[in-house]
Design a protein around this motif. Structure first.
Motif, mmCIF file in Angstrom:
data_model
loop_
_atom_site.group_PDB
_atom_site.id
_atom_site.type_symbol
_atom_site.label_atom_id
_atom_site.label_comp_id
_atom_site.label_asym_id
_atom_site.label_seq_id
_atom_site.Cartn_x
_atom_site.Cartn_y
_atom_site.Cartn_z
ATOM 1 N N SER A 101 0.813 -1.214 0.000
ATOM 2 C CA SER A 101 0.000 0.000 0.000
ATOM 3 C C SER A 101 0.849 1.268 0.000
ATOM 4 O O SER A 101 1.667 1.473 0.906
ATOM 5 N N SER A 102 0.637 2.102 -1.014
ATOM 6 C CA SER A 102 1.368 3.377 -1.049
ATOM 7 C C SER A 102 0.848 4.304 0.048
ATOM 8 O O SER A 102 1.583 5.126 0.580
ATOM 9 N N ASP A 219 1.724 12.041 -5.077
ATOM 10 C CA ASP A 219 1.061 10.733 -5.105
ATOM 11 C C ASP A 219 0.659 10.425 -6.536
ATOM 12 O O ASP A 219 -0.440 10.752 -6.982
ATOM 13 N N TYR A 222 -2.024 7.343 -10.307
ATOM 14 C CA TYR A 222 -2.693 7.015 -11.585
ATOM 15 C C TYR A 222 -1.780 7.249 -12.785
ATOM 16 O O TYR A 222 -2.239 7.597 -13.865
ATOM 17 N N SER A 255 1.742 2.805 -6.823
ATOM 18 C CA SER A 255 1.489 1.410 -6.463
ATOM 19 C C SER A 255 0.789 0.702 -7.610
ATOM 20 O O SER A 255 0.315 1.336 -8.550
ATOM 21 N N SER A 257 -1.870 -1.057 -6.975
ATOM 22 C CA SER A 257 -3.183 -1.432 -6.437
ATOM 23 C C SER A 257 -4.258 -1.479 -7.515
ATOM 24 O O SER A 257 -5.137 -2.334 -7.487
ATOM 25 N N LYS A 258 -4.195 -0.557 -8.462
ATOM 26 C CA LYS A 258 -5.197 -0.549 -9.534
ATOM 27 C C LYS A 258 -4.561 -0.947 -10.869
ATOM 28 O O LYS A 258 -4.990 -0.520 -11.942
HETATM 29 N N1 PMP Z 1 -3.556 7.586 -3.703
HETATM 30 C C1 PMP Z 1 -4.639 7.908 -4.413
HETATM 31 C C2 PMP Z 1 -4.712 9.242 -5.061
HETATM 32 C C3 PMP Z 1 -5.700 7.019 -4.523
HETATM 33 O O1 PMP Z 1 -6.792 7.367 -5.217
HETATM 34 C C4 PMP Z 1 -5.591 5.758 -3.904
HETATM 35 C C5 PMP Z 1 -6.682 4.729 -3.978
HETATM 36 N N2 PMP Z 1 -7.949 5.172 -3.989
HETATM 37 C C6 PMP Z 1 -4.454 5.474 -3.159
HETATM 38 C C7 PMP Z 1 -3.439 6.386 -3.080
HETATM 39 C C8 PMP Z 1 -4.303 4.185 -2.420
HETATM 40 O O2 PMP Z 1 -3.183 3.525 -2.857
HETATM 41 P P1 PMP Z 1 -2.694 2.159 -2.213
HETATM 42 O O3 PMP Z 1 -3.700 1.124 -2.539
HETATM 43 O O4 PMP Z 1 -1.378 1.924 -2.895
HETATM 44 O O5 PMP Z 1 -2.541 2.360 -0.741
#
Ligand code: PMP
Length: 429
Positions: A101-102, A219, A222, A255, A257-258
């Motif tokens: 998780s970032s 951050d 995306y 990350s 994650s998506k």
């Molecule tokens: N940063 C942003 C801008 C996001 O939209 C999200 C997910 N909704 C995250 C971080 C979460 O990232 P991670 O799953 O790596 O913790």
């Protein structure tokens, strides 16, 4: 002027009755839908199923011979650093691979700054009378939650079409040494969808700041999440900071994650070697090592940046129709009425909707009362306080198209309904 304002009292009352009737029909359907968070859909998760079996019983060694099943390798295996150095446009020695998780990398970083200070801090932040962060808004609610949780005062900053209002930012950071950071989601921003212009990136990198340990929390969640074949290009802020003589100013997060699995991805931090070695020193007190098998899996599955980009095109094929549908319904139901405006993102996970002032909370509540949960109104602002009460974040990726259609039809109906109620109140009808 809105179309409602042009109606005479009788027309307005009739219009209202028709909307109420449609709303009651929705209520009768007893919908139970959720569009509150940017969650990948099942089809998207299935794209990465290969991650579950791309390693074998004999494939567990990293390129440098590290046994990924064992302890160690606190900053990540070399090939994972190599892969994510391409994604975040940094050199491998400017990279730390985290856990899944970032957001937790961000939290840990700020918690350490509070407790122990950053390499260039005069004192741990917690010992200062005040610590403040600039929060371009509407922004990501979980960034704001970290600040609130740790007692960091948040200063909202307006967003322009190409990034934060830099005049406001520059004035504040030049004058106030208690401003220690700024949150930025620079590409396909959450929720506005904008990408920062070159001029904004350069100004952030070069602006004079009062606090010696000021940081940009970049951050880049995306960075590879495009909905078109011609994505906007974001200037490399690490390079810009170096060129401006502020090499330690920026912390870049990302990350998968998506990209792969939201709950089992890989998180990455990129920054100057000074910041990275500081982070590594502290990380090695916190853990003996991350999940290196997951890093190896990601390297095997994606191979290189081209592999990630090809994979992201498959994501786009699944979610672009959802964004298109949501926007088409808003255009059909609300177009030309001046009751709301909405972003048309070229990437990322969200659509940002601006309603008439004072309506967002009521619209979200009305939509929920007929069975569709949206992100709470206000969540996109520090302390959950949207000064105009007019921003709503839509997350269209998770629901299947048929459910999204129902949810959007109800949402657009609620926008009309609440706008009419406001107009009726104004006329005291
Ligand atoms: N940063 C942003 C801008 C996001 O939209 C999200 C997910 N909704 C995250 C971080 C979460 O990232 P991670 O799953 O790596 O913790």
């Amino acid at each position: 002027m809105t179309e409602l304002e042009k109606m005479n009292d009788q027309m307005l009352q009739e219009h209202y009755s028709a909307l109420v009737h449609r709303y009651e029909e929705f209520q009768a359907q007893k919908l139970k839908l959720n569009m509150s968070r940017g969650i990948p859909s099942l089809d998207q998760l299935n794209l990465a199923s290969g991650l579950l079996d791309c390693l074998t019983q004999t494939d567990y060694k990293a390129a440098d011979g590290t046994d990924c099943r064992n302890y160690g390798g606190v900053d990540g295996i070399p090939e994972a650093k190599q892969l994510f150095s391409q994604v975040l446009e940094a050199s491998p020695n400017e990279i730390i691979i985290g856990g899944n998780s970032s957001l937790s990398l961000m939290y840990d970083l700020i918690a350490r700054a509070m407790l122990l200070g950053l390499p260039d801090s005069e004192t741990p932040w917690v010992k200062l009378p005040q610590v403040k962060f600039l929060c371009p808004s509407p922004g990501y609610d979980r960034h704001f939650a970290i600040c609130e949780h740790l007692g960091i005062e948040m200063i909202p900053i307006n967003y322009q079409h190409d990034g934060p209002d830099m005049t406001q930012v520059e004035q504040l950071v030049a004058a106030d040494s208690s401003i220690k950071g700024i949150w930025c989601v620079p590409k396909h921003s959450n929720p506005t969808g904008i990408t920062y212009s070159d001029a904004v990136v350069k100004r952030l990198a070069a602006m004079p700041v009062k606090a010696p340990d000021f940081r940009i929390f970049w951050d880049n969640a995306y960075t590879v999440h495009h909905l078109t074949d011609t994505p906007p290009r974001l200037l490399n802020i690490l390079d810009e900071c170096k060129q401006a003589g502020n090499p330690d100013r920026v912390l870049v997060f990302g990350s998968t994650s998506k990209v792969s699995f939201a709950g089992s991805g890989i998180a990455v931090l990129a920054s100057s070697e000074t910041n990275i070695s500081w982070f590594k020193k502290h990380l090695s007190i916190q853990t003996i090592g991350p999940d290196k098998l997951n890093q190896l899996r990601h390297v095997r599955f994606f191979n290189d940046l081209a592999g990630i980009e090809a994979h992201m095109r498959k994501h786009a094929a699944i979610i672009k129709p959802k964004f298109d549908l949501a926007i088409a319904i808003m255009e059909t139901e609300l177009g030309g009425q001046n009751l709301a405006s909405w972003s048309k993102p070229q990437g990322g996970y969200f659509i940002s909707v601006n309603t008439l002032p004072g309506c967002a909370k009521k619209i979200v509540a009305k939509t929920a009362a007929a069975g569709v949960v949206l992100t709470p109104a206000g969540a996109t602002f520090p302390y959950g306080k949207d000064p105009k009460d007019n921003n709503i974040r839509l997350a269209p990726t998770f629901p299947p198209l048929a459910e999204l259609k129902q949810a959007m039809e109800l949402f657009t109906l609620c926008i009309q309904l609440i706008s009419v109620e406001q107009e009726l109140e104004k006329r005291a009808l």
